[in-house]
Enzyme design. Sequence first.
Site, PDB file in Angstrom:
ATOM      1  N   CYS A  25       1.267  -0.745   0.645  1.00  0.00           N
ATOM      2  CA  CYS A  25       0.258  -0.208   0.136  1.00  0.00           C
ATOM      3  C   CYS A  25       0.951   1.295   0.094  1.00  0.00           C
ATOM      4  O   CYS A  25       0.958   2.232   1.119  1.00  0.00           O
ATOM      5  CB  CYS A  25      -0.907  -0.227   1.077  1.00  0.00           C
ATOM      6  SG  CYS A  25      -2.126  -1.337   0.760  1.00  0.00           S
ATOM      7  N   GLU A  26       1.718   1.374  -1.139  1.00  0.00           N
ATOM      8  CA  GLU A  26       2.578   2.240  -2.215  1.00  0.00           C
ATOM      9  C   GLU A  26       2.445   2.836  -2.767  1.00  0.00           C
ATOM     10  O   GLU A  26       3.126   1.743  -3.733  1.00  0.00           O
ATOM     11  CB  GLU A  26       3.424   2.015  -0.915  1.00  0.00           C
ATOM     12  CG  GLU A  26       3.666   1.862   0.103  1.00  0.00           C
ATOM     13  CD  GLU A  26       4.114   3.912   1.286  1.00  0.00           C
ATOM     14  OE1 GLU A  26       4.203   4.438   0.828  1.00  0.00           O
ATOM     15  OE2 GLU A  26       4.560   3.493   2.933  1.00  0.00           O
TER      16      GLU A  26
END
Length: 433
Positions: free
Chosen positions: A355-356
């Site tokens: 989640c980046e």
Amino acid sequence: MFTQTSRPAAQEPVRNADGESLAFDGVDLEQLAQRIPTPFHAYSASAIRQRIGSLQAALSGLDATICFAVKANPNLAILQLMANAGVGADIVSVGEMRRSLHAGMPPERIVFSGVGKSADEIAGALTVGIHRFNVESHDELLTLQHLAEAQGVTARAAVRINPDVDAHTHAKISTGKSENKFGVSIDEARRWFAERRRLSHVQLDGLHVHIGSQILTLEPFRLALQRVAEFWRELEQDGHPITSIDVGGGLGVCYRAGVDQPVAAADYVNVIREALADYRGKLLLEPGRYLVAEAGVLLTRVIRVKPGIERQFLVLDAAMNDLQRPSLYDAWHDIVPVSNASRPLTTYDIVGPVCETGDTFARGRELPECAAGDLLLIKATGAYGTSMASTYNSRPLAAEVLLNQGRYALVRRRQHFEEMIAGEQPARHWETA
């Protein structure tokens, strides 16, 4: 049954005899990925030996020791391969020292570099009798003197000089300019030698230089070594014998086919020979990336293809925690399908599941059209792949596999969840400081 390529093992994965699948060091990667879940790293032992051999051949006739930069890839199987080939270790922590010793590297082939050696680390390295400390500050030099005196031993030391040379590489892996944290100026080093006789338990008789990593031209090496040579001659004239010169590492590799043009080992060593033509002492070299980067690949499967408004995303099961270089340095790695199926070219942003937004391996990259389950290969991941890996998003560390002329051995299994949380516990016992 694993098939063997029709050509000798090389640094580049090749198509099998049937042309349908990629093989690396004689091992069919499609079949390998059926036995070991992706993502995983695979290393070619033959490619590593080839790189070691090319550098050793170039150094023929010189009193030189190759010390592998352990930070590039600290897997014990890789270090054992190095040890068996007569290669030592360049370490930057006691953890790396313990790995090197465990792999069979003798202490007399270990050098300790790094700006932040703690007193405990220095004491531990003195206890096992490593070959040399590359000292990077006056405080470190005095700490080394104090700890060596306490143990009743004499430490051999080299001054890491900062020659203020631009390595023409990424700013985050440049180490030889005056604004970098590494080493000391020649003026400061000159003062150390002037006072060296006050050091009762440190034999200050070496020079060390390392200007950066992934260097693709000879000129930065030539300029840095010229400055080292000038300083060595000055010290000798002033009565300070120099028995060891550590020329560092930094040789670049090919990450982008047709663009990166690495320096040949023979050409690099010729620069050393020219700059230090009349030097008769010991030479140390610290290659890391050069020996292992192109010997490693990351195998990963497509989870899904996600159409976007402006682009298509190819979502892999590998992520930035498995290979940080693209996220950290915007580094390019060639990415190819393992299967040779004929498909139309499609442009993708190749991303991982973390989640980046930075969890991106490539942007606008053309590949044959992909589908969920397809196996891809990310090239040249043998250096700073697993060594910089993390468990971000609670993702387990990937497996590592060593390949050798048609055979494979699992040299690190995929991390279990229980191992990931082994050092954690609920806050049951509260104390006051």
